[in-house]
Design a protein around this motif. Sequence first.
Motif, PDB file in Angstrom:
ATOM      1  N   GLY A 114       0.584  -1.061   0.126  1.00 30.97           N
ATOM      2  CA  GLY A 114      -0.459  -0.409   0.214  1.00 30.97           C
ATOM      3  C   GLY A 114       1.181   1.050  -0.395  1.00 30.97           C
ATOM      4  N   ASN A 115       2.162   1.123   0.953  1.00 29.81           N
ATOM      5  CA  ASN A 115       2.859   2.424   0.188  1.00 29.81           C
ATOM      6  C   ASN A 115       4.067   2.463  -0.836  1.00 29.81           C
ATOM      7  OD1 ASN A 115       3.804   4.894   2.418  1.00 29.81           O
ATOM      8  ND2 ASN A 115       5.591   3.620   2.461  1.00 29.81           N
ATOM      9  N   ILE A 116       3.903   1.493  -1.204  1.00 31.22           N
ATOM     10  CA  ILE A 116       4.969   1.156  -3.336  1.00 31.22           C
ATOM     11  C   ILE A 116       4.178   2.304  -3.897  1.00 31.22           C
ATOM     12  CG2 ILE A 116       5.285  -0.364  -4.777  1.00 31.22           C
ATOM     13  CD1 ILE A 116       6.351  -2.110  -2.834  1.00 31.22           C
ATOM     14  N   VAL A 117       2.596   2.033  -3.375  1.00 26.98           N
ATOM     15  CA  VAL A 117       1.649   2.976  -5.192  1.00 26.98           C
ATOM     16  C   VAL A 117       2.542   4.048  -5.311  1.00 26.98           C
ATOM     17  CG1 VAL A 117      -0.704   4.154  -5.392  1.00 26.98           C
ATOM     18  CG2 VAL A 117      -0.659   1.990  -4.301  1.00 26.98           C
ATOM     19  N   TRP A 136       7.771   5.145  -0.941  1.00 28.00           N
ATOM     20  CA  TRP A 136       8.197   3.901  -0.475  1.00 28.00           C
ATOM     21  C   TRP A 136       9.782   3.605  -0.747  1.00 28.00           C
ATOM     22  CZ3 TRP A 136       9.689  -0.259  -4.424  1.00 28.00           C
ATOM     23  CH2 TRP A 136      10.606  -1.136  -4.498  1.00 28.00           C
ATOM     24  N   ILE A 137      10.035   4.685  -1.466  1.00 28.53           N
ATOM     25  CA  ILE A 137      11.452   4.654  -1.279  1.00 28.53           C
ATOM     26  C   ILE A 137      12.501   5.885  -1.041  1.00 28.53           C
ATOM     27  CG2 ILE A 137      13.489   5.082  -3.084  1.00 28.53           C
ATOM     28  CD1 ILE A 137      11.921   4.123  -5.114  1.00 28.53           C
ATOM     29  N   VAL A 138      11.969   6.753  -0.310  1.00 30.38           N
ATOM     30  CA  VAL A 138      12.573   7.768   0.117  1.00 30.38           C
ATOM     31  C   VAL A 138      11.687   7.966   1.293  1.00 30.38           C
ATOM     32  CG1 VAL A 138      13.212  11.107   0.057  1.00 30.38           C
ATOM     33  CG2 VAL A 138      13.067   9.189  -2.603  1.00 30.38           C
ATOM     34  N   LEU A 139       9.997   8.901   1.686  1.00 26.72           N
ATOM     35  CA  LEU A 139       9.496   8.706   2.559  1.00 26.72           C
ATOM     36  C   LEU A 139       9.478   8.576   3.830  1.00 26.72           C
ATOM     37  CD1 LEU A 139       7.442  11.736   0.762  1.00 26.72           C
ATOM     38  CD2 LEU A 139      10.095  12.315   2.399  1.00 26.72           C
ATOM     39  N   THR A 140       9.159   7.213   3.717  1.00 25.41           N
ATOM     40  CA  THR A 140       8.958   6.200   5.140  1.00 25.41           C
ATOM     41  C   THR A 140      10.202   5.847   5.038  1.00 25.41           C
ATOM     42  OG1 THR A 140       6.523   5.590   4.071  1.00 25.41           O
ATOM     43  CG2 THR A 140       7.948   4.026   5.219  1.00 25.41           C
ATOM     44  N   PRO A 141      11.127   5.245   4.719  1.00 23.86           N
ATOM     45  CA  PRO A 141      12.736   5.126   5.194  1.00 23.86           C
ATOM     46  C   PRO A 141      12.949   6.515   5.652  1.00 23.86           C
ATOM     47  CG  PRO A 141      12.431   3.973   2.254  1.00 23.86           C
ATOM     48  CD  PRO A 141      11.237   5.348   3.539  1.00 23.86           C
ATOM     49  N   ARG A 142      12.858   7.745   5.753  1.00 21.00           N
ATOM     50  CA  ARG A 142      13.629   9.296   5.499  1.00 21.00           C
ATOM     51  C   ARG A 142      13.154   8.793   7.189  1.00 21.00           C
ATOM     52  NH1 ARG A 142      15.341  14.098   4.369  1.00 21.00           N
ATOM     53  NH2 ARG A 142      14.818  15.456   5.041  1.00 21.00           N
ATOM     54  N   PHE A 143      11.555   8.665   7.380  1.00 23.50           N
ATOM     55  CA  PHE A 143      10.954   8.977   8.780  1.00 23.50           C
ATOM     56  C   PHE A 143      11.946   8.059   9.861  1.00 23.50           C
ATOM     57  CE2 PHE A 143       8.412   7.357  11.929  1.00 23.50           C
ATOM     58  CZ  PHE A 143       8.017   8.411  12.863  1.00 23.50           C
ATOM     59  N   ALA A 144      11.925   6.724   9.280  1.00 24.74           N
ATOM     60  CA  ALA A 144      12.263   5.315  10.333  1.00 24.74           C
ATOM     61  C   ALA A 144      14.198   6.290  10.659  1.00 24.74           C
ATOM     62  CB  ALA A 144      12.504   4.197   9.567  1.00 24.74           C
ATOM     63  N   ASN A 145      14.991   6.289   9.665  1.00 25.12           N
ATOM     64  CA  ASN A 145      15.916   6.974   9.989  1.00 25.12           C
ATOM     65  C   ASN A 145      15.935   8.160  11.166  1.00 25.12           C
ATOM     66  OD1 ASN A 145      16.907   5.197   8.275  1.00 25.12           O
ATOM     67  ND2 ASN A 145      16.888   6.023   6.472  1.00 25.12           N
ATOM     68  N   VAL A 156      14.994   2.777 -11.690  1.00 21.55           N
ATOM     69  CA  VAL A 156      15.330   4.221 -11.632  1.00 21.55           C
ATOM     70  C   VAL A 156      15.108   4.072  -9.861  1.00 21.55           C
ATOM     71  CG1 VAL A 156      14.094   6.281 -11.651  1.00 21.55           C
ATOM     72  CG2 VAL A 156      13.078   4.549 -13.772  1.00 21.55           C
ATOM     73  N   ASP A 157      16.072   5.270  -9.345  1.00 20.90           N
ATOM     74  CA  ASP A 157      16.433   5.309  -8.438  1.00 20.90           C
ATOM     75  C   ASP A 157      16.124   6.640  -8.143  1.00 20.90           C
ATOM     76  OD1 ASP A 157      17.091   2.585  -7.672  1.00 20.90           O
ATOM     77  OD2 ASP A 157      19.070   3.605  -8.078  1.00 20.90           O
ATOM     78  N   LEU A 158      15.259   6.984  -6.998  1.00 20.05           N
ATOM     79  CA  LEU A 158      15.150   8.555  -6.695  1.00 20.05           C
ATOM     80  C   LEU A 158      16.178   9.075  -5.789  1.00 20.05           C
ATOM     81  CD1 LEU A 158      11.627   8.109  -5.774  1.00 20.05           C
ATOM     82  CD2 LEU A 158      12.393   8.851  -7.789  1.00 20.05           C
ATOM     83  N   ASN A 159      16.431  10.230  -5.665  1.00 21.37           N
ATOM     84  CA  ASN A 159      17.447  11.143  -5.102  1.00 21.37           C
ATOM     85  C   ASN A 159      17.841  10.374  -3.786  1.00 21.37           C
ATOM     86  OD1 ASN A 159      19.354  12.401  -3.330  1.00 21.37           O
ATOM     87  ND2 ASN A 159      18.431  14.517  -3.869  1.00 21.37           N
ATOM     88  N   PRO A 160      18.986   9.370  -3.653  1.00 29.31           N
ATOM     89  CA  PRO A 160      19.419   8.357  -2.287  1.00 29.31           C
ATOM     90  C   PRO A 160      20.086   9.856  -1.223  1.00 29.31           C
ATOM     91  CG  PRO A 160      21.046   8.439  -3.961  1.00 29.31           C
ATOM     92  CD  PRO A 160      19.952   9.110  -4.705  1.00 29.31           C
TER      93      PRO A 160
END
Length: 528
Positions: free
Chosen positions: A129-132, A137-146, A354-358
């Motif tokens: 549901g977060n991959i949509v 998925w790639i940036v904002l959720t991992p950013r929060f956890a980190n 396709v990668d977003l800004n890591p």
Amino acid sequence: MGADDRAAPDQETVLVKQMQKKTGYTTCPYNCWPINCGQKICCYADGRVEITGNPHHDFSKGRLCVKGQSSHEIVNNEKRLKTPLRRDQKNGRFREITWDEALDEIADKIKANINAGRREATALYHSHGNIVQRTNWIVLTPRFANLAGITLWDGNFPCWYDVGVAQQLTGYWGLHDPAETCEKTSTLINWAQDPCASQANLTPYLLEVRRNGGTVITIDPRVTQTAAISDIHIRPKLGTDVWLANAVANILIREGVYDNRYVKEHGHGFDQYTEHIKAYSPNEAAKICEISLKEIETLAGKFAEPKPLCINLTRGALGKHLNGIQMVRAVLCLVPLSGNIGVNGGGVIWGESVDLNPDLLRTGEKPDAPYPVNNYTVIDETLEKGKINTLLVVGGNPLSQWPDLPRLRKQLERLDLVVVYDLFMNHTAREAGDIILPATCWLEELGLRSSNKRIYIMEKMVQPPGECREASDWMNDLAKRLGVHDYFPWKDKEECLNECLDSKACRGVTVKELREHPEGIKADVPDI
């Protein structure tokens, strides 16, 4: 003036209001990798949403399967969650609460873990549901956890991580563009894959392979629609694909028809591999797979023919067997063995590239802690030993995704707090959730999606109902409660997406440019 005449203006006004509409483009929310079809959205003033195929989309070209066509039913569904809920610990019933109440309680629990020196005891599990929205998925959720310093689990492993692990172990991901591959390949093999059911947008390209004089092969114990449009259908006994793949390798090596140059230049462990597959004789494989020897020889013949050959690899069917990772590896090894890597029209169709800004993930700023890694064995052990006491489930549903549900139920019962963020009251929310947060759907937030080679805009077309909020929106409020004030430093979502697009693959494309190109913009990724 008669009654009918007096009513006419009102009827006309209603009709005009019904016909007023806003049109935009987005991407289908379903994860039919490796390509996501384009959608044209018409939103009418009376609340109706009409979804058709995007005729400009470079891959789907206006086509949209029945799942995509009916996805509008999600938007105005009467069963959607529209307000935060809290379970009463005495009677188990849910009552409505405010967002502030929900986030305060979650923040208090996370802070208690941090103050106790147990940052890792809070885990965030995010799934399909977060991959949509790829930015989530790639940036904002991992950013929060980190930045918050909590455990992060990517909940896609019930679906395809086994295949991903097999690919990493084998050394080849196979991120190929299906349209270009099908245009140029001489043989396409659907191995444990049924595109007509799960990748409908790929079906026209399978037919194109045949029109171009190529061969389509389906390997599946079942009789499927994909098998019906294939030239060859091989039906091995369920779970015997290791035998089938290694018997093919046995023939290629024994008869010297493999790509010796490629193996010498790029292979590792070939001598051990050769010794290993000697045990998989074609005759024995035919008995175990319950197919004919001729079918195995025919399949081997296709790998021995001049290139290109491409495998449309399973998204997870093989990986769900015992020893499934090795089953996928056995299939993957046939691609380099036949020299079909780095060849136009050859290789493997799988995934996206396709990668977003890591840099936005802020991985280097995550506080030190013994965070449990992202795999079943560790997660099961962590939950059962009480190392996790707070679980945030974002766009996931473990009680329908995980394999051992009785075991999982006991694990969830041990937790102090389970938070579920979703569109509907799913299994996990209903059975185990303490706090339920109402989610937005893909038409209610601005986002991005990508295929193997293109980037697409996902326009915000309607306002969220009730009190539904984007994940990054409430995570920003939660982050501030935890003393993290730079989680969402952008003035709005568009500015956020523009910075997400600041990567080599995206070439610094902007949201404005994407809006001008509903067909998508080509990313900077290798052609082969």
